[in-house]
Structure formats: C-alpha cells, structure tokens
Scaffold this motif. Sequence first.
Motif, PDB file in Angstrom:
ATOM      1  N   ASP A   1      56.436  42.300  43.527  1.00 36.26           N
ATOM      2  CA  ASP A   1      55.595  41.101  43.651  1.00 36.26           C
ATOM      3  C   ASP A   1      54.321  41.195  42.821  1.00 36.26           C
ATOM      4  N   ARG A   2      54.031  42.345  42.299  1.00 35.73           N
ATOM      5  CA  ARG A   2      52.688  42.596  41.751  1.00 35.73           C
ATOM      6  C   ARG A   2      52.324  41.656  40.596  1.00 35.73           C
ATOM      7  N   GLN A   3      53.238  41.428  39.688  1.00 31.70           N
ATOM      8  CA  GLN A   3      52.932  40.570  38.539  1.00 31.70           C
ATOM      9  C   GLN A   3      52.608  39.141  38.957  1.00 31.70           C
ATOM     10  N   ALA A   4      53.091  38.733  40.108  1.00 36.07           N
ATOM     11  CA  ALA A   4      52.843  37.369  40.587  1.00 36.07           C
ATOM     12  C   ALA A   4      51.587  37.283  41.436  1.00 36.07           C
TER      13      ALA A   4
ATOM     14  N   TYR B   1      45.241  37.713  41.407  1.00 29.78           N
ATOM     15  CA  TYR B   1      43.956  37.923  42.082  1.00 29.78           C
ATOM     16  C   TYR B   1      43.950  39.259  42.825  1.00 29.78           C
ATOM     17  N   THR B   2      45.078  39.623  43.419  1.00 30.14           N
ATOM     18  CA  THR B   2      45.193  40.938  44.064  1.00 30.14           C
ATOM     19  C   THR B   2      44.931  42.040  43.045  1.00 30.14           C
ATOM     20  N   GLU B   3      45.474  41.874  41.848  1.00 30.86           N
ATOM     21  CA  GLU B   3      45.253  42.854  40.779  1.00 30.86           C
ATOM     22  C   GLU B   3      43.766  42.943  40.437  1.00 30.86           C
ATOM     23  N   CYS B   4      43.093  41.809  40.399  1.00 36.35           N
ATOM     24  CA  CYS B   4      41.654  41.802  40.109  1.00 36.35           C
ATOM     25  C   CYS B   4      40.865  42.521  41.205  1.00 36.35           C
ATOM     26  N   VAL B   5      41.266  42.333  42.459  1.00 32.40           N
ATOM     27  CA  VAL B   5      40.584  43.007  43.569  1.00 32.40           C
ATOM     28  C   VAL B   5      40.734  44.525  43.444  1.00 32.40           C
ATOM     29  N   ILE B   6      41.924  44.988  43.073  1.00 29.08           N
ATOM     30  CA  ILE B   6      42.151  46.425  42.915  1.00 29.08           C
ATOM     31  C   ILE B   6      41.275  46.975  41.783  1.00 29.08           C
ATOM     32  N   LYS B   7      41.243  46.269  40.660  1.00 27.58           N
ATOM     33  CA  LYS B   7      40.414  46.725  39.541  1.00 27.58           C
ATOM     34  C   LYS B   7      38.941  46.771  39.924  1.00 27.58           C
ATOM     35  N   GLU B   8      38.465  45.750  40.643  1.00 31.66           N
ATOM     36  CA  GLU B   8      37.066  45.719  41.033  1.00 31.66           C
ATOM     37  C   GLU B   8      36.755  46.803  42.059  1.00 31.66           C
TER      38      GLU B   8
ATOM     39  N   ILE C   1      47.947  52.349  46.302  1.00 29.42           N
ATOM     40  CA  ILE C   1      46.797  51.496  46.592  1.00 29.42           C
ATOM     41  C   ILE C   1      47.206  50.034  46.608  1.00 29.42           C
ATOM     42  N   PHE C   2      48.033  49.619  45.660  1.00 33.64           N
ATOM     43  CA  PHE C   2      48.497  48.226  45.663  1.00 33.64           C
ATOM     44  C   PHE C   2      49.267  47.906  46.936  1.00 33.64           C
ATOM     45  N   LEU C   3      50.204  48.765  47.295  1.00 39.46           N
ATOM     46  CA  LEU C   3      51.036  48.494  48.473  1.00 39.46           C
ATOM     47  C   LEU C   3      50.208  48.431  49.745  1.00 39.46           C
ATOM     48  N   LEU C   4      49.205  49.309  49.869  1.00 41.82           N
ATOM     49  CA  LEU C   4      48.419  49.306  51.102  1.00 41.82           C
ATOM     50  C   LEU C   4      47.443  48.130  51.141  1.00 41.82           C
ATOM     51  N   ILE C   5      46.778  47.843  50.043  1.00 39.06           N
ATOM     52  CA  ILE C   5      45.851  46.708  50.015  1.00 39.06           C
ATOM     53  C   ILE C   5      46.582  45.409  50.298  1.00 39.06           C
ATOM     54  N   SER C   6      47.706  45.201  49.654  1.00 41.17           N
ATOM     55  CA  SER C   6      48.446  43.955  49.863  1.00 41.17           C
ATOM     56  C   SER C   6      49.051  43.917  51.262  1.00 41.17           C
ATOM     57  N   GLY C   7      49.470  45.079  51.792  1.00 41.77           N
ATOM     58  CA  GLY C   7      50.017  45.115  53.152  1.00 41.77           C
ATOM     59  C   GLY C   7      48.972  44.807  54.201  1.00 41.77           C
TER      60      GLY C   7
END
Length: 516
Positions: free
Chosen positions: A349-352, A355-362, A450-456
């Motif tokens: 789901d990550r490419q879709a 904004y989640t990606e931006c939150v991780i980068k920030e 980190i992506f999986l936990l933040i989005s979860g």
Amino acid sequence: MTTTTDWCYLLGTISFVGIVVLHSWWKATNESMSYPPGPVKLPLIGSVHLLPQRYQERTLAEWGKTFGDIVFAKLFQTPAIIISSYDIARDLMERRSGNYSDRPRFILIVELMGWKNAITHLPYGEQFRLHRKWMQNAFQTKSALDGYRSIQRREVIVFLNNILSSPNTWASHLTRFSASIIMEITYGHQVTSSDDKFIGIAQRAGEETVTAGSPGSMLVDFFPIMKLIPAWCPGGGFKRKAAVAGKYVRELYDAPYNMVRDNMRKGTARPSFTANLIEQLDRDGRLTHEWEENVKGAAAAVYAAGTETTATVMMTFMLAMVRYPDVYRKLQEEINQVVGSERLPDCDDRQALPYTECVIKETYRWRTPVPLGIPHSSTKPDAYNDYHIPQNAMVIPNIWAMSQDERMYYNPTEFRPERFLKTNVLDPKNIVFGFGRRQCPGNELADRSIFLLISGIAATMDITKCKDSMGIEITPPPNFTSGLVSRPEEFCCTIKPRSGKAERLVRQMNVVVTEE
C-alpha cells in the motif's frame, strides 16, 4: 680526466638536489593549502574546552554557522573535520568513500568494553568488507527483505494488542516491537513475553554501554596510555564502568549465539542470520574460535544498532503526533481512504500513501536518532575546496545540523510533513542512515518496520494529549536526551482504539498470529 668515482659523485649530488627540490615543492604545495576555518585552539587541548558535555551537535552546528559548512578543530591533538552540509558529506564520504570509510581507534568501547568484531566500529579493510557482505546478503536483497515481512506484520499486531491491554506502557511496547523483529531475524528466537531473557541481556548491555560513554568521546580515546591506569586509582572510574559494561556485552555476544548452536545440534534451529553464517563457515571448514567471534560480533551489532534506533524513531513519531494532532488526523484520513477499515496497511500500500510517506520522512528529520553518527577517519591526506584535510583526521558528520538546515528545510523546528510534497527537498533518509560505505546496511529493513507500525497505529488507534487534574490538556515539550542516540524524554499521551470495529480487528488478528 673524469673518473668513475667523479661520475658517481655527480649523479649522487644531482639526485640529492632533486629530492630536496621535490620535497620543498611538495611541502610548499601542501602548506599553501590551509586547514578549514574553525574555533580557537589552545596548546595540548585544542578546542575541547569549547565543547559542552551535553548536546554537542548544537555547539558544532553553531561552529558551522560561524566558520562554514566544513570546520577544522583539534580535540586534544586529534585533528577533526566537522561537516554540517549534506553536499560536503556526500562529496567526501560517498564520492571519495575510499578515503573516508575508516574509523578512529575506539579504545573505550572496543578495547575496554569488548565491542569487538562489530561492523559499526571495525576499521576499513578486509574484515569490514566481509562483514558488510554478510549484511548486504541478509538485509539488502529484495528476496531477503520480503522474507521478513511476515515477522514484521506479526509484531505490528502484537504491539497493537499490547496497547489494548496496557496503553500506559506504550514506550516499552515500542522497544519490544523493534527488539522482537531483530532478535528473530538475527538469532531465530521468537519473543513471546515482555521479560524475554535474551532481550533483557541485550537491553542491559546497551544501557551499560551508553552509561560508560560514546565512541570517540572519552579521554582514553585520545590518550591511549590511559588504558594502563588501574581501575582502583583516582581517574580510573571509566575503567570500572567499562568493566561492568563489558560483562554484559560479553553475555550478549555469547548467550544468543550459544542458543543458536545448541538448537542447530538438536535440529530445532530456525532460519536466522547467525545460523546461516554458522552453516556457511562449517561447510567451508572455517568454524574456528576466531570466526565464531566474527559471527558473534556481527550478530550483536545488528541487534544493538537495529533495536535502539527503530524504537527511538517511533518514540519521536509518538511525540510529534501528540504535539501536532492535525497531522495525525490527515494521516488517519489518508489510510482510511486508501486501505479502509477491514485490514491493516501492508508494504504493497505504501506507494498509494504519499502523505504517510511524508510523515515518516519528517519524523526522521525532525529529530534525527543519531545526531552526530559515529566518526569516520581519513586514510590519507586530501584536499577539498582549497582546504587541506590531514591524514587520520576524525571526520564528524553533524547529521542534526543537516536536518535543521534552514536553507533546505523552512522553519525546521516545526513538524511539517507537507514540505516533502515538493520534489526538490532533500530526503532525510539520505542522511539519517549514514554515508558511503558506512551507511547502515539495515536501513531498508528498519524503514519497512517503521512504515508498517506507523500506518498500523494510525489505522487503529487515536493518540491524544493527557489531561491534568483540572481536565486541561498537557502538551509535552519537544525535549530529547543527549548522547549517541537521542530520544524523546519521557512524556505522557493517551492511546485508545479508534472504534469498536478497530479494536475487534486487532483482537481477531492477534488470535490468528498467536495460533500460527
């Protein structure tokens, strides 16, 4: 008549004059290139008197603003190059990585505490390249990373279920999350309780190491003769602390490794980084004590580095979401729209989820987990922008300064994920995981976790501020600890399921992973 002796004398004189001329030319050429500007240097101690004990990255950042993005200082008699610009860090440590991939001699942490054969501290050479090859095979191929997805997904569910049971201890759940993933990948050991024996050993080794000192920060690292001071003498306190840390470091090296060996003999060992290396070395007839120590050091480095930094990034995320509730609502809205409420987000789901990606980068940028990294060292003299860089200089990338660079990040103290919607903004993943051949080999694994936990968390939980006895919301300050790893100071927040449906989803999925 000219004799053979005369000719020999003449040739010798010409050769001597030629050598003198070449030496003078070389010396003049090098001396014409000055060191980069920097703070005042006193005899014997250099610029050490200007460095505070805590938050040194801030002082070094001020030096960068005063003297420029590349600064020369002396730490006692050790030349130091401090870099506050990503462009310079890339030019030196990536484009010239052959000269800037070495490490200084870390006497305290390696020779006294026993963190030997750990890739994070190895000098650049054959042993380092071998360890890096091991790491690349285990953590950088797509097939290896995809093989870890089931472990990561399971531990996300375990974390969310633990939050339902005891939300007030969320910080310890984060530590368990990161430790459990790395423990299973490294040693094949699945963590099933919060008081797991091996995690306890690793945590104690990490705590005692941090208490005893950071690599390249203690007097003994600059004056090796201090190794000879007896621990009972005045001034020998660092040796007493190092001895305590060394006891737990040795246990971290031996206990999980011996567990893997015992399970392999019984035929019950699960696939793991350590088991794979043991099998490979045994097959090649090279499983000697020396090679066992190499495997132990490699595995311990993977565990120690991966656990601490991943948990720290997640704690920073939690603090940011409490302080910036609008960001968290936008994050939840995006996940609702893309993933829905019937399942948890997955890597596919990550490419879709831009904004989640931006939150991780920030989150990476707002407070980098390792503000100064681990120092590099120059193998030979070099020149950069008309500046001379000496051989064996300690090269310190000020990652915190790069992440707070106002030229790149407008209003850097604020948590603003939207800044990364622009394509010309530096991705902080290019700096927080290190540079060149010393870049963290587990960066992709950590980033996926980190992506999986933040989005979860965003899909199933609400995060809000705690309230005081008067019902007034408490906004935690953005305070972070000082040290090699910098994490938020303890703060309070309230975590609850977003809905009854979200709670049922977590409990149902936990039943499934528990039965597997």
